[in-house]
Design a protein around this motif. Structure first.
Motif, mmCIF file in Angstrom:
data_model
loop_
_atom_site.group_PDB
_atom_site.id
_atom_site.type_symbol
_atom_site.label_atom_id
_atom_site.label_comp_id
_atom_site.label_asym_id
_atom_site.label_seq_id
_atom_site.Cartn_x
_atom_site.Cartn_y
_atom_site.Cartn_z
ATOM 1 N N ALA A 10 0.832 -1.373 -0.116
ATOM 2 C CA ALA A 10 0.149 0.002 -0.084
ATOM 3 C C ALA A 10 0.828 1.205 0.096
ATOM 4 O O ALA A 10 1.678 1.197 -0.735
ATOM 5 C CB ALA A 10 -0.956 0.019 1.195
ATOM 6 N N SER A 11 0.696 2.291 0.998
ATOM 7 C CA SER A 11 1.306 3.671 0.899
ATOM 8 C C SER A 11 2.791 3.397 0.935
ATOM 9 O O SER A 11 3.618 4.136 0.762
ATOM 10 C CB SER A 11 0.626 4.616 1.793
ATOM 11 O OG SER A 11 1.063 4.012 3.248
ATOM 12 N N LEU A 12 3.228 2.125 1.771
ATOM 13 C CA LEU A 12 4.622 2.012 2.136
ATOM 14 C C LEU A 12 5.298 1.547 0.851
ATOM 15 O O LEU A 12 6.470 2.041 0.592
ATOM 16 C CB LEU A 12 4.853 1.014 3.231
ATOM 17 C CG LEU A 12 4.701 1.217 4.601
ATOM 18 C CD1 LEU A 12 4.904 0.199 5.566
ATOM 19 C CD2 LEU A 12 5.247 2.671 4.872
ATOM 20 N N GLU A 14 4.161 2.138 -2.193
ATOM 21 C CA GLU A 14 4.250 3.496 -3.041
ATOM 22 C C GLU A 14 5.407 4.374 -2.885
ATOM 23 O O GLU A 14 6.101 5.002 -3.533
ATOM 24 C CB GLU A 14 3.133 4.172 -2.963
ATOM 25 C CG GLU A 14 1.799 3.561 -3.884
ATOM 26 C CD GLU A 14 1.012 4.550 -4.344
ATOM 27 O OE1 GLU A 14 -0.057 4.203 -5.140
ATOM 28 O OE2 GLU A 14 0.840 5.674 -3.867
#
Lengths: 80, 142, 142, 80
Positions: A10-12, A14
């Motif tokens: 997820a955001s990690l 990205e």
């Protein structure tokens, strides 16, 4: 030097720009491993908001890193 | 062994439901989570789900086993989509059969609550304005 | 107008479910009551449902309206079989859509509880031993 | 004399042997109407365990019978 694989989601993922990377085991525990990754990629998540897993099972931050294992940093989940 | 399934293709409700049918069962409760067109005041066009598959399936099956131990149910199954979904698409499905309806409802709710709380799956919302965001809720979600 | 339906032919879950789909809905809870193979310690082969149709539909729609007023839901529908049913047949179906899952679960449970308590429908069980009985439970059913 | 229709369901229907019957309005209220039907058919249900409906709506036992109406005695229900 022994290595292990870090998994990002997820955001990690990205933010890191990669889904996984193989790193040398420099830290004494998983918390140290996250600290290094955080410095390297500029993750804004404090460790207290994440969970950590090793080889597909939840683990503890003070567990020692194992050579050849797969370590995942788990940001807050949002399934469902 | 109760099954927690991840799927990158649309879920087939009829065949999922068939997994929990049982002649001893008098009640069946199910829950479906659908992609809705808004969230936190913003118009949503669709979303992506990403999972840490190995751990998600293991943690999901742990939740189903907990529900089976805690409530007087006969069978249960849960399936969650990964990949890109549009408004109205089915994101998650839970089904529970039991002799009586109280246990079926309670177990179904337990499973979806714990799945949302614990299973490593993440949602990225696409907003109508063109941007997108991974959701990492810190408090209990609404 | 939420619909409470009596049917003398098998219920079509897919088309019932389609009645409560809504792009604003994030959660959907449903309940199904199935004919099970035993009751009160006796083996059951099947059953008949009889309804006072005019009052059953009116009372059923009253229940759906109550649920709509009481819980924050988007749409709901309930259907109940009449006639002769075999083990495993679907006897009653309830579906509720809502923005959030709590309201969907609570409304679904309210509707099935009140339907069983108030709607003039009666069940005649056929026992494996050959006899049959109308059920007229005096206390709250199990 | 004015008449109305009585409806019987489930075990009351089986016991009466008919699903409906048209009767003269002899009683002053619906309770009296049930008392007459009970005596005629040997229903074992005391009135306290039943509900009564008129023309598809629940009614009160002390309501007066209306000519041409449909009166249903509702034993405990068991749908679902």
């Amino acid at each position: 030097m022994a290595t292990l694989t870090l998994l990002y989601f997820a955001s990690l993922r990205e933010r890191a720009g990669v889904a996984s990377e193989t790193v040398d085991i420099a830290a004494a525990d998983l918390a140290g491993l996250y600290g290094d990754a955080q410095a390297r990629h500029g993750f804004s998540w404090p460790r207290e908001h994440l969970r950590v897993a090793v080889d597909g099972e939840f683990a503890r931050w003070d567990d020692a890193p194992k050579a050849g294992s797969e370590v995942a940093f788990i940001p807050p989940v949002s399934g469902g | 062994m109760p099954a927690f399934l991840l799927s990158s293709v649309p879920l087939d409700i009829a065949s999922l439901r068939a997994q929990v049918l049982d002649p001893r069962a008098g009640g069946y409760a199910s829950f479906e989570g659908w992609v809705r067109d808004h969230h936190a005041g913003r118009a949503v066009d669709g979303l992506d789900y990403e999972a840490y598959a190995a751990l998600a399936e293991r943690e999901g099956e742990r939740i189903l086993a907990e529900a089976t131990a805690r409530f007087d149910i006969i069978a249960t199954c849960c399936a969650h989509r990964v990949g890109t979904l549009a408004i109205g698409d089915l994101a998650v499905w839970v089904g529970v059969s039991a002799a009586h309806r109280g246990a079926a409802f309670d177990a179904c709710r337990y499973i979806i609550d714990e799945t949302k709380r614990r299973v490593p799956i993440w949602k990225r919302e696409h907003y109508r304005e063109g941007d997108a965001d991974w959701l990492h809720p810190m408090a209990e979600e609404a």
